[in-house]
Design a protein around this motif. Structure first.
Motif: not given
Length: 742
Positions: A495, A519, A543
């Motif tokens: 992330y 992400d 993402n």
């Protein structure tokens, strides 16, 4: 087993005990010899056997029915193997059997009714198998039974009230089954019971108030993970022998009885976790002051209740024996006293999910045996204590969701045993200290998201080769994603969203094939999305939103799963699944195609211009000559060029046949021709003299084409300015055909 040979009498073999007089085998004890295979039926030939112990081996298969031939058997001890099948019914013939130990196997079926004949049983241990059915009520007839352990099976139904007749019972353990209903009151009246465990079932109702009085010999009482309600019986505190009181995951209410709590000098473990104890008041934890006298206490768990008030200062007065202290999930406020460092043997300190304030005291740094420290979800403030770097044994350090400020102390790099570090959701500023990436033991998670960290993600992050989760999202980190991140080959969750990373996704990340979630949204990343992301077979969430990626979206793997992919906010991306609503990609021609296009377009245009110029030259250079219909047709050639008459050109092109037409335009048409004199193939451009200005420019163009040479200009053989057979003005240019074809 080397002694088991013919040169030594079998009575001298290891594990064999014989009757001195009869030389018959009485005891066979082969425990923990790493033996394997199945039990042979011939075991039934040892008819004088009184004891058989094969504990802790690797025997498999079923227990042979021939075991029933051992009529003198008193102890059958087969635990910790891999035996399966059902309990042999013929064991019922072993009527002198006192001990039946079958625990930790894979035995199935129910307890056979034939075993009701084993009236001499003292211990029946069947726990940790796969037994089903109900608990037989005839077990209540085993008047000599002292130990009944049926834990960790799949028994269902209720506890037979007949078991209350087991007046010699000391151990009663039915935990981890599917039993339900109410525990018969007759069980609570067996005064000989020392250990009672009914945890992890579905029993309900309240515990009797006189429980501790009726069970004066009680040493452990475990009823966790059921549906008991009401208050904790204060009479339990009268049992001075109590070592374990385990009440977690029920519906108990009220307060913890404090009277006589300090008299439990043998108390080792006390757990009331996950109930509704406490009144949310300031004096809810006053009873803890009595525990200072419980000098044997090692584990205290009061988590997930409704205890209120300030953090009890009396905790620091406990003996140095406690190894675990759970107070998380309550309504405790105030600060942690510095002298909590007196609990030097603590290996776990959990105070999460409370309303604690102030700073983390330096005294916690004295707990050098601490393996787990959970301070998350409170209201701690101030800097992170540098003394935490003294926790060299800590494996899990949770401090997220507080109000810590300042920078991350480099001293945390001394915590070389860390597996998890979570500092997310605070007010931490500064850069990530290089020392943090020297904790090579970090193998589970590093989470410092949602803070105000600046600078770059250091290249030393690649040293965390065992890291499973990295979360630095929601900061102000900048620079490029370090290529060394590709060394963290165990990563499953990455992330980096909500930062200021720039550049492209490094090709080195191709080695992170174990990634399940990525992400990197809301950054300044650009370039094309690498194809290798589609090769991550475990990736289920990606993402890439709100960056500046461009080009065509890959099609394989995660890119074929619209539910697990987000690419919004990248306006220069194209293609992909229709659900992503990206615009279609334009067709790009290759460099070689572009060159071919130039040859097909540019050169013919240049040729057309050359034709026009040449025709203009002829019009100006030649005068009009008229002949009568059918007479000789005059022809003139420009100086330096071959002379061609109208008739010769007419014949060579088949009368300017449509079959020989190569192309046409506003200034004229081009025909393919074969000269009758020498068979040369030529291209004949016939000028359209109806076009205004054609004749005027003809002379100038002829002059120009005669004086220049260029690879992109066609070679002119001749020019003709004459009259056709109808007496009309005729002007043309003759070119080499090969050049015209190119």
């Amino acid at each position: 087993m080397s002694s088991w040979n013919d040169s030594i009498n079998f009575c001298s073999w290891v594990g064999v005990t014989c009757n001195p007089s009869t030389k018959r085998v009485l005891i066979l004890d082969l425990s923990s010899y790493k033996l394997a295979g199945s039990l042979p039926p011939s075991i039934g030939n040892l008819t004088h056997l009184t004891g058989l112990s094969l504990r802790k081996n690797s025997f498999h298969g079923e227990i042979p029915q021939e075991m029933g031939r051992l009529r003198s058997l008193q102890a059958l001890n087969l635990p910790e193997n891999s035996l399966g099948g059902k309990i042999p019914t013929n064991i019922s013939h072993c009527t002198q059997l006192r001990v039946l130990y079958l625990r930790f196997n894979a035995i199935t079926g129910s307890i056979p009714d034939n075993l009701r004949s084993l009236m001499s049983l003292n211990h029946l241990e069947l726990f940790s198998n796969k037994l089903t059915g109900t608990i037989p009520n005839w077990i209540g007839n085993f008047s000599s039974l002292k130990g009944l352990r049926l834990t960790l099976n799949n028994f269902h139904g209720s506890i037979p009230s007949e078991l209350g007749r087991l007046t010699s019972l000391e151990v009663f353990s039915l935990a981890a089954n599917n039993l339900y209903g109410i525990i018969p009151s007759s069980i609570y009246n067996i005064s000989s019971i020392k250990h009672l465990s009914v945890s992890i079932n579905q029993f309900h109702a309240e515990l009797p108030r006189n429980l501790g009085i009726n069970l004066p010999n009680l040493e452990s009482f475990m009823c966790g993970s059921n549906k008991f309600t009401g208050t904790v019986p204060a009479s339990l505190l009268n049992s001075s022998r109590i070592q374990i009181l385990d009440f977690p995951s029920n519906g108990f209410t009220g307060t913890v009885p404090a009277e006589n709590l300090g008299t439990l000098r043998s108390l080792v473990s006390l757990s009331f976790a996950d109930n509704s104890l406490g009144n949310r008041k300031t004096d809810d934890l006053n009873f803890l002051s009595f525990l200072a006298n419980c000098t044997s206490l090692k584990a205290l768990d009061l988590s997930s209740n409704q205890f209120g008030g300030e953090f009890p200062r009396s905790i620091a007065n406990l003996s140095t024996q406690p190894t675990s202290l759970y107070l998380g999930g309550n309504l405790i406020h105030g600060s942690i006293p510095d002298d909590i460092g007196n609990l030097v043997n603590l290996t776990l300190l959990a105070m999460e999910l409370n309303h604690l304030t102030g700073t983390v005291p330096d005294g916690i740094g004295k707990l050098q045996k601490l393996a787990g420290l959970y301070l998350n979800d409170n209201q701690f403030s101030g800097p992170i204590a540098s003394s935490l770097g003294n926790l060299t044994s800590v494996t899990q350090l949770y401090m997220f969701n507080n109000r810590f400020e300042g920078s991350i102390p480099p001293s945390l790099g001394n915590c070389r045993s860390l597996l998890k570090l979570k500092l997310s959701y605070n007010n931490i500023i500064g850069t990530i200290p290089r020392e943090l990436f020297e904790v090579s033991s970090l193998s589970i998670s590093l989470e410092i998201s949602q803070n105000y960290l600046t600078g770059s993600l250091l290249y030393e992050v690649g040293d965390l080769v065992n890291l499973v989760e990295l979360d630095v999202s929601g900061n102000k980190l900048s620079g490029e994603i370090p290529t060394t991140l590709g060394s963290c080959i165990m990563l499953m969750r990455l992330y980096l969203e909500g930062n200021e990373f720039e550049g492209t996704i490094p090709q080195s990340l191709e080695s992170l094939g174990s990634l399940e979630e990525i992400d990197i949204s809301c950054n300044h990343l650009s370039g094309q999305i690498p194809e290798f992301l589609g090769n991550f077979t475990h990736l289920n969430h990606l993402n890439l939103s709100y960056n500046d990626f461009e080009g065509e979206l890959p099609k394989e793997g995660i890119f074929s799963n619209a539910s697990g992919l987000s690419v919004i906010g990248n306006n220069r991306l194209c293609g992909g699944l229709p659900k992503l609503r990206l615009h279609a990609c334009s067709i790009k021609k290759s460099h070689s195609s572009q060159r071919l296009l130039a040859l097909k377009v540019v050169i013919p245009v240049a040729c057309a211009l050359a034709f026009i110029i040449a025709m203009s030259c002829f019009i100006v250079a030649r005068s009009k000559v008229k002949n009568s219909r059918g007479g000789r047709v005059a022809s003139y050639s420009y100086k330096g060029w071959e002379s061609f008459s109208y008739l010769k050109l007419f014949q060579s092109t088949g009368g300017f046949s449509v079959d020989n037409l190569i192309g046409s335009g506003s200034f004229g048409s081009v025909y393919k021709g074969v000269l009758p004199t020498d068979g040369r193939v030529v291209a004949v451009k016939v000028l359209n003299l109806q076009q205004e200005g054609a004749s005027k420019s003809f002379m100038y163009e002829c002059k120009v084409l005669r004086s220049i040479r260029h690879r992109n200009l066609l070679k002119i053989i001749s020019a003709c300015s004459s009259f056709d057979t109808q007496g009309n003005d005729f002007k043309s240019l003759v070119f080499e055909f090969m050049a015209a074809k190119i």
